[in-house]
Motif scaffolding. Structure first.
Motif, PDB file in Angstrom:
ATOM      1  N   PHE A   1       2.950  14.659  44.156  1.00 53.46           N
ATOM      2  CA  PHE A   1       3.526  13.102  43.421  1.00 53.46           C
ATOM      3  C   PHE A   1       2.479  12.707  42.812  1.00 53.46           C
ATOM      4  O   PHE A   1       2.967  12.213  41.658  1.00 53.46           O
ATOM      5  N   ALA A   2       1.424  12.572  43.153  1.00 56.61           N
ATOM      6  CA  ALA A   2       0.411  11.611  42.287  1.00 56.61           C
ATOM      7  C   ALA A   2       0.166  12.276  40.962  1.00 56.61           C
ATOM      8  O   ALA A   2       0.233  11.867  39.798  1.00 56.61           O
TER       9      ALA A   2
ATOM     10  N   ARG B   1       6.666   2.169  51.237  1.00 61.51           N
ATOM     11  CA  ARG B   1       6.084   1.440  50.052  1.00 61.51           C
ATOM     12  C   ARG B   1       4.794   1.189  49.853  1.00 61.51           C
ATOM     13  O   ARG B   1       4.024   1.561  48.787  1.00 61.51           O
ATOM     14  N   GLU B   2       4.060   1.110  50.915  1.00 61.15           N
ATOM     15  CA  GLU B   2       2.616   0.626  50.953  1.00 61.15           C
ATOM     16  C   GLU B   2       1.704   1.978  50.559  1.00 61.15           C
ATOM     17  O   GLU B   2       0.836   1.729  49.867  1.00 61.15           O
ATOM     18  N   LEU B   3       2.513   3.071  51.305  1.00 67.92           N
ATOM     19  CA  LEU B   3       1.718   4.321  50.921  1.00 67.92           C
ATOM     20  C   LEU B   3       1.745   4.656  49.567  1.00 67.92           C
ATOM     21  O   LEU B   3       0.685   4.895  48.987  1.00 67.92           O
ATOM     22  N   ILE B   4       2.935   4.770  49.009  1.00 65.41           N
ATOM     23  CA  ILE B   4       2.942   4.925  47.743  1.00 65.41           C
ATOM     24  C   ILE B   4       2.285   4.134  46.887  1.00 65.41           C
ATOM     25  O   ILE B   4       1.735   4.561  45.745  1.00 65.41           O
TER      26      ILE B   4
ATOM     27  N   THR C   1      -0.072   5.086  43.592  1.00 65.00           N
ATOM     28  CA  THR C   1       0.404   4.561  42.308  1.00 65.00           C
ATOM     29  C   THR C   1      -0.486   3.484  41.591  1.00 65.00           C
ATOM     30  O   THR C   1      -0.648   3.665  40.478  1.00 65.00           O
ATOM     31  N   ALA C   2      -0.988   2.589  42.387  1.00 64.76           N
ATOM     32  CA  ALA C   2      -1.775   1.538  41.826  1.00 64.76           C
ATOM     33  C   ALA C   2      -2.956   1.736  41.075  1.00 64.76           C
ATOM     34  O   ALA C   2      -3.201   1.346  40.115  1.00 64.76           O
ATOM     35  N   PRO C   3      -3.810   2.713  41.854  1.00 70.41           N
ATOM     36  CA  PRO C   3      -4.860   3.009  40.712  1.00 70.41           C
ATOM     37  C   PRO C   3      -4.400   3.963  39.608  1.00 70.41           C
ATOM     38  O   PRO C   3      -5.380   3.671  38.358  1.00 70.41           O
TER      39      PRO C   3
ATOM     40  N   LEU D   1      -2.698   1.153  32.424  1.00 75.00           N
ATOM     41  CA  LEU D   1      -2.143   0.008  31.579  1.00 75.00           C
ATOM     42  C   LEU D   1      -3.267  -1.068  31.474  1.00 75.00           C
ATOM     43  O   LEU D   1      -3.221  -1.556  30.536  1.00 75.00           O
ATOM     44  N   VAL D   2      -4.560  -0.921  32.177  1.00 73.06           N
ATOM     45  CA  VAL D   2      -5.568  -1.920  32.188  1.00 73.06           C
ATOM     46  C   VAL D   2      -6.715  -1.366  31.368  1.00 73.06           C
ATOM     47  O   VAL D   2      -7.175  -1.777  30.445  1.00 73.06           O
ATOM     48  N   THR D   3      -7.383  -0.280  32.221  1.00 72.19           N
ATOM     49  CA  THR D   3      -8.751  -0.005  31.485  1.00 72.19           C
ATOM     50  C   THR D   3      -8.467   1.106  30.755  1.00 72.19           C
ATOM     51  O   THR D   3      -9.467   1.524  29.970  1.00 72.19           O
ATOM     52  N   GLN D   4      -7.336   1.937  30.606  1.00 72.50           N
ATOM     53  CA  GLN D   4      -7.336   2.868  29.749  1.00 72.50           C
ATOM     54  C   GLN D   4      -8.221   4.121  29.668  1.00 72.50           C
ATOM     55  O   GLN D   4      -8.563   4.525  28.850  1.00 72.50           O
TER      56      GLN D   4
END
Length: 196
Positions: free
Chosen positions: A84-85, A151-154, A158-160, A166-169
């Motif tokens: 998935f990741a 939802r929490e697991l996914i 996905t968040a990192p 999007l943020v640190t590129q």
């Protein structure tokens, strides 16, 4: 209509044309008229089936994401989460023009358009619903606690990845994907993703 008939050919032509137009000119330049011209499908046919360019785009991007980022249940939660990741990383880092155009539309200024924001919400909602199969299969095999919140697991996976994109590129690769999946699995087994 039977599978592979005219309806299927029209759908394929229109959705592919929408992605090509998106890649070529961005969301602002995308129009039913341009999709019709590129696809060879009359614009009244497109309007009759989809009503708006956003509806065409939602279906086109949805199909693209599902084909490049499938949700797979392999029989082992560690592998399922890594797959998935990695698929998410592959999607975000693809240099294929159609993928680049779709990703740009979802994460650029076009995302501030309420219709594109809704497209993103629907896309993510479908992904979460489909990811439930991974979590439920792991619960059935006693690999995850029975009250695991999908939802929490996914989100832990996905968040990192999205943060890097999007943020640190910072660079994104399969090693990053594997680490996020492993970390999320440690957290969920420690009780960090319980329903309620």
């Amino acid at each position: 209509m039977r599978a592979g008939g005219r309806t299927a050919r029209v759908r394929t032509a229109v959705l592919e044309a929408a992605l090509h137009e998106l890649a070529a000119g961005g969301y602002a330049a995308l129009s039913i008229e341009r999709i019709a011209e590129r696809s060879g499908v009359h614009k009244t046919t497109i309007y009759r089936r989809w009503q708006s360019k956003e509806a065409v785009l939602a279906e086109a991007v949805g199909d693209l994401v599902e084909s490049l980022f499938p949700i797979q249940v392999t029989g082992e939660i560690d592998r399922d989460l890594r797959v998935f990741a990695r698929a998410l990383v592959d999607l975000l880092t693809s240099d294929a023009p159609l993928v680049v155009g779709a990703v740009r539309a979802l994460f650029s200024d076009a995302a501030h358009d309420p219709r594109i924001a809704e497209l993103k919400r629907e896309l993510y909602a479908r992904r979460y619903d489909e990811a439930r199969a991974i979590v439920q299969a792991a619960i059935d095999r006693s690999e995850l606690p029975p009250d695991t919140d999908t939802r929490e697991l996914i989100g832990l996976i996905t968040a990192p990845i999205y943060y890097r994109f999007l943020v640190t590129q910072e660079p994104l690769d399969h090693a990053v994907a594997d680490r996020t999946a492993a970390t999320a699995l440690i957290a969920v087994r420690a009780g960090a993703c319980r329903l309620g």
